[in-house]
Motif scaffolding. Structure first.
Motif, PDB file in Angstrom:
ATOM      1  N   ARG A  31       0.839  -1.323   0.183  1.00  0.00           N
ATOM      2  CA  ARG A  31      -0.068   0.083  -0.074  1.00  0.00           C
ATOM      3  C   ARG A  31       0.952   1.211   0.104  1.00  0.00           C
ATOM      4  N   VAL A  32       0.681   2.134  -0.912  1.00  0.00           N
ATOM      5  CA  VAL A  32       1.451   3.242  -1.162  1.00  0.00           C
ATOM      6  C   VAL A  32       0.577   4.673  -1.059  1.00  0.00           C
ATOM      7  N   LEU A  33       1.026   5.733  -0.477  1.00  0.00           N
ATOM      8  CA  LEU A  33       0.411   6.789  -0.361  1.00  0.00           C
ATOM      9  C   LEU A  33       1.535   7.985  -1.006  1.00  0.00           C
ATOM     10  N   ASP A  34       0.721   8.618  -2.040  1.00  0.00           N
ATOM     11  CA  ASP A  34       1.337   9.705  -2.872  1.00  0.00           C
ATOM     12  C   ASP A  34       0.892  11.007  -2.168  1.00  0.00           C
ATOM     13  N   VAL A  35       1.406  11.676  -1.508  1.00  0.00           N
ATOM     14  CA  VAL A  35       1.193  13.038  -0.773  1.00  0.00           C
ATOM     15  C   VAL A  35       1.784  14.291  -1.741  1.00  0.00           C
ATOM     16  N   GLY A  36       0.510  14.901  -2.158  1.00  0.00           N
ATOM     17  CA  GLY A  36       0.828  16.046  -2.899  1.00  0.00           C
ATOM     18  C   GLY A  36       1.188  15.604  -4.507  1.00  0.00           C
ATOM     19  N   ALA A  37       0.312  14.705  -4.976  1.00  0.00           N
ATOM     20  CA  ALA A  37       0.703  13.976  -5.985  1.00  0.00           C
ATOM     21  C   ALA A  37       0.440  14.653  -7.279  1.00  0.00           C
ATOM     22  N   GLY A  38       0.062  15.654  -7.315  1.00  0.00           N
ATOM     23  CA  GLY A  38       0.210  16.733  -8.421  1.00  0.00           C
ATOM     24  C   GLY A  38      -0.609  16.173  -9.506  1.00  0.00           C
ATOM     25  N   THR A  39       0.151  16.108 -10.792  1.00  0.00           N
ATOM     26  CA  THR A  39      -0.678  15.518 -11.904  1.00  0.00           C
ATOM     27  C   THR A  39      -0.272  14.213 -12.194  1.00  0.00           C
ATOM     28  N   GLY A  40      -0.027  13.468 -11.241  1.00  0.00           N
ATOM     29  CA  GLY A  40      -0.127  12.016 -11.152  1.00  0.00           C
ATOM     30  C   GLY A  40       1.052  10.936 -11.824  1.00  0.00           C
ATOM     31  N   ARG A  41       2.345  11.546 -12.135  1.00  0.00           N
ATOM     32  CA  ARG A  41       3.338  10.899 -12.686  1.00  0.00           C
ATOM     33  C   ARG A  41       3.799   9.798 -11.922  1.00  0.00           C
ATOM     34  N   ASP A  42       4.225  10.153 -10.525  1.00  0.00           N
ATOM     35  CA  ASP A  42       4.638   9.260  -9.632  1.00  0.00           C
ATOM     36  C   ASP A  42       3.550   8.232  -9.187  1.00  0.00           C
ATOM     37  N   ALA A  43       2.404   8.683  -8.772  1.00  0.00           N
ATOM     38  CA  ALA A  43       1.400   7.652  -8.579  1.00  0.00           C
ATOM     39  C   ALA A  43       0.984   6.722  -9.669  1.00  0.00           C
ATOM     40  N   ALA A  44       1.054   7.058 -10.925  1.00  0.00           N
ATOM     41  CA  ALA A  44       0.746   6.043 -11.973  1.00  0.00           C
ATOM     42  C   ALA A  44       1.754   5.210 -12.220  1.00  0.00           C
ATOM     43  N   ALA A  45       3.150   5.725 -11.894  1.00  0.00           N
ATOM     44  CA  ALA A  45       4.265   4.543 -12.106  1.00  0.00           C
ATOM     45  C   ALA A  45       4.167   3.919 -11.227  1.00  0.00           C
ATOM     46  N   LEU A  46       3.917   4.151  -9.662  1.00  0.00           N
ATOM     47  CA  LEU A  46       3.900   3.248  -8.691  1.00  0.00           C
ATOM     48  C   LEU A  46       3.095   2.360  -8.809  1.00  0.00           C
ATOM     49  N   ALA A  47       1.854   2.605  -9.549  1.00  0.00           N
ATOM     50  CA  ALA A  47       0.486   1.565  -9.932  1.00  0.00           C
ATOM     51  C   ALA A  47       0.781   0.837 -10.885  1.00  0.00           C
ATOM     52  N   ARG A  48       1.791   1.026 -11.738  1.00  0.00           N
ATOM     53  CA  ARG A  48       2.104   0.144 -12.745  1.00  0.00           C
ATOM     54  C   ARG A  48       3.001  -0.613 -12.383  1.00  0.00           C
ATOM     55  N   ARG A  49       3.895  -0.362 -10.979  1.00  0.00           N
ATOM     56  CA  ARG A  49       4.706  -1.476 -10.527  1.00  0.00           C
ATOM     57  C   ARG A  49       3.829  -2.492  -9.385  1.00  0.00           C
ATOM     58  N   GLY A  50       2.911  -2.276  -9.542  1.00  0.00           N
ATOM     59  CA  GLY A  50       1.914  -3.274  -8.874  1.00  0.00           C
ATOM     60  C   GLY A  50       1.447  -2.833  -7.363  1.00  0.00           C
ATOM     61  N   TYR A  51       1.426  -1.737  -7.023  1.00  0.00           N
ATOM     62  CA  TYR A  51       1.237  -1.197  -5.750  1.00  0.00           C
ATOM     63  C   TYR A  51      -0.216  -0.589  -5.669  1.00  0.00           C
ATOM     64  N   GLU A  52      -0.852  -0.821  -4.605  1.00  0.00           N
ATOM     65  CA  GLU A  52      -2.238  -0.122  -4.432  1.00  0.00           C
ATOM     66  C   GLU A  52      -1.917   1.271  -3.957  1.00  0.00           C
ATOM     67  N   VAL A  53      -2.412   2.171  -4.819  1.00  0.00           N
ATOM     68  CA  VAL A  53      -1.798   3.618  -4.586  1.00  0.00           C
ATOM     69  C   VAL A  53      -3.144   4.473  -4.138  1.00  0.00           C
TER      70      VAL A  53
END
Length: 215
Positions: free
Chosen positions: A58-80
């Motif tokens: 389980r991953v939390l992206d704080v201040g995720a902005g336009t989603g670059r990091d959140a999307a990359a983490l989701a592609r790596r198999g995390y629940e974001v």
């Protein structure tokens, strides 16, 4: 709810951080989506990739902005779960990454009042420097409380003279380490990222990785 990272009955408390930066990010949301997307998650966070927990986690992206990091983490198999206070940035993120499976929330430091449960990884990429000094202790305590027993907190810091078009502070890694220690967190790694990935000569970066002390 732990599964979503959301507390639907809880209020979302705006902070001075959210109010202070919102005009800049509201007006520039579309352009920022293109700018942030021009460099990859791997390029920006290469110094800490080997420390990321094994998926699924389980991953939390704080201040995720336009989603670059959140999307990359989701592609790596995390629940974001991605927390972003600026609605215009969330709209751009959801348009750029419609199939990423990210749970988006309107929430902000220092309170992050809509989140429940704990996370194996909490990421703050270019976020901490927006917090005024009066909010940092509360923010660090809240982030420590959101970490699972083996969770990691990754904080990237933009260094250099702050711009004049938004609320920002130059916060060194040493200050983060002091605040983290008070919240029961200890350093795993400090990365001197050096030059800015977007080519700004006046900007350089540090990344601090923290974990909870053993009970």
């Amino acid at each position: 709810m732990v599964g979503t990272g959301e507390n639907p009955s809880g209020p979302s408390t705006p902070s001075a951080f959210a109010a202070g930066i919102q005009p800049y990010y509201t007006l520039n949301a579309a352009a920022l989506g293109q700018r942030y997307g021009s460099v990859s998650f791997e390029d920006v966070h290469g110094g800490v990739l080997d420390l990321l927990p094994q998926a699924p986690a389980r991953v939390l992206d704080v201040g995720a902005g336009t989603g670059r990091d959140a999307a990359a983490l989701a592609r790596r198999g995390y629940e974001v779960v991605a927390a972003e206070p600026v609605s215009e940035l969330r709209q751009v993120a959801q348009r750029l990454h419609p199939d990423a499976g990210i749970r988006w929330m309107a929430d902000a430091l220092p309170a992050l009042s809509r989140l429940e449960g704990t996370f194996d990884l909490v990421l703050l990429s270019a976020v901490w420097m927006h917090l005024p000094p009066t909010e940092r202790e509360q923010a660090m305590e809240r982030l420590a409380g959101l970490l699972s027993a083996s969770g990691l907190l990754v904080v990237s810091l933009r260094r250099g003279d702050p711009p004049t078009d938004r609320v920002m502070f130059d916060v060194p890694a040493e200050e983060i380490l002091r605040e983290a220690a008070q919240a029961g967190l200890r350093a795993v790694r400090v990365v001197e990222e050096g030059t800015d990935q977007l080519g700004r000569a006046e900007v350089w970066w540090q990344t601090v990785v923290l974990h909870k002390e053993d009970a």
